[in-house]
Design an enzyme around this catalytic site. Structure first.
Site: not given
Length: 230
Positions: A49-51
């Site tokens: 998942l992206d930050t």
């Protein structure tokens, strides 16, 4: 940094908090390294998942389990559903976003008109308050920033996504909401797994309209998803 949703024999399901790095960087442990440290076991990331994105992640407990999950993801046999909030009126309220993606400026990506190796996203949306809509997103591919780019292409960048021009907010309102997959082997048998994680971070996810929508969207796999061309 995370909450444990389920501790299965071969894998963990965790919910990553928003603004938490997936990979370790700048001398700070990422969510996978932190979970390994906390639990004292080796974990294998099988997707990411992206930050700024919160929500469900699968972490395999062995290389064998990781290989099976990689095969499931490659065969598109892991169903993922995301929630997003965005301000404004989209170009369409439900349907598909399909197109190749290319790198743009400032670590951004853009959606192209070509469809040689496209990012594919199916979605619904509902109005949850004046000028604010909730989106239920089903990616059929796994491109970097795919969902963020999809909503930006509809003229409604995700609330709090400053990279893609979303309205200022207390967080980026993208959340990995549900996971469905079949896992096992011939010896132990196959089992269907389903996980759902209602977002808890962010004042706008707590709005009454969102709560009502999530009752309607409690089982995303049973919904009448828009057909291609819608």
């Amino acid at each position: 940094m995370y909450r444990i949703i389920a501790d299965e024999a071969d894998f963990l399901i965790i919910s990553k908090s928003a603004k938490v790095h997936f990979h370790s960087q700048d001398g700070t442990a990422g969510v996978v390294a932190q979970a390994e440290q906390d639990l004292g076991i080796k974990l294998f990331a099988v997707h990411r998942l992206d930050t700024p994105t919160s929500g469900l992640l699968i972490l395999a407990k062995s290389a064998v389990a990781a290989k099976q999950f990689t095969e499931l993801f490659t065969a598109h046999k892991v169903q993922k559903y995301y929630l997003a909030l965005a301000k404004g009126k989209p170009k369409k309220k439900q349907g598909w976003v399909i197109g190749d993606m290319a790198k743009s400026r400032r670590s951004m990506f853009k959606l192209l008109r070509t469809k040689e190796n496209p990012a594919i996203t199916q979605f619904f949306s509902l109005s949850v308050s004046e000028g604010l809509r909730l989106y239920l997103l089903k990616p059929h591919s796994g491109k970097t920033h795919q969902l963020r780019v999809a909503l930006a292409s509809l003229g409604v960048p995700i609330l709090g996504d400053d990279l893609y021009g979303g309205a200022v907010a207390d967080r980026c309102y993208l959340h990995a909401y549900c996971l469905h997959f079949r896992y096992g082997d011939e010896a132990t048998g196959w089992r269907d797994y389903a996980y759902r994680d209602v977002p808890t971070q962010g004042e706008h996810f707590a709005a009454e309209g969102v709560t009502e929508a999530l009752i309607e969207w409690s089982e995303p796999d049973t919904l009448a998803w828009p057909a291609k061309g819608d």
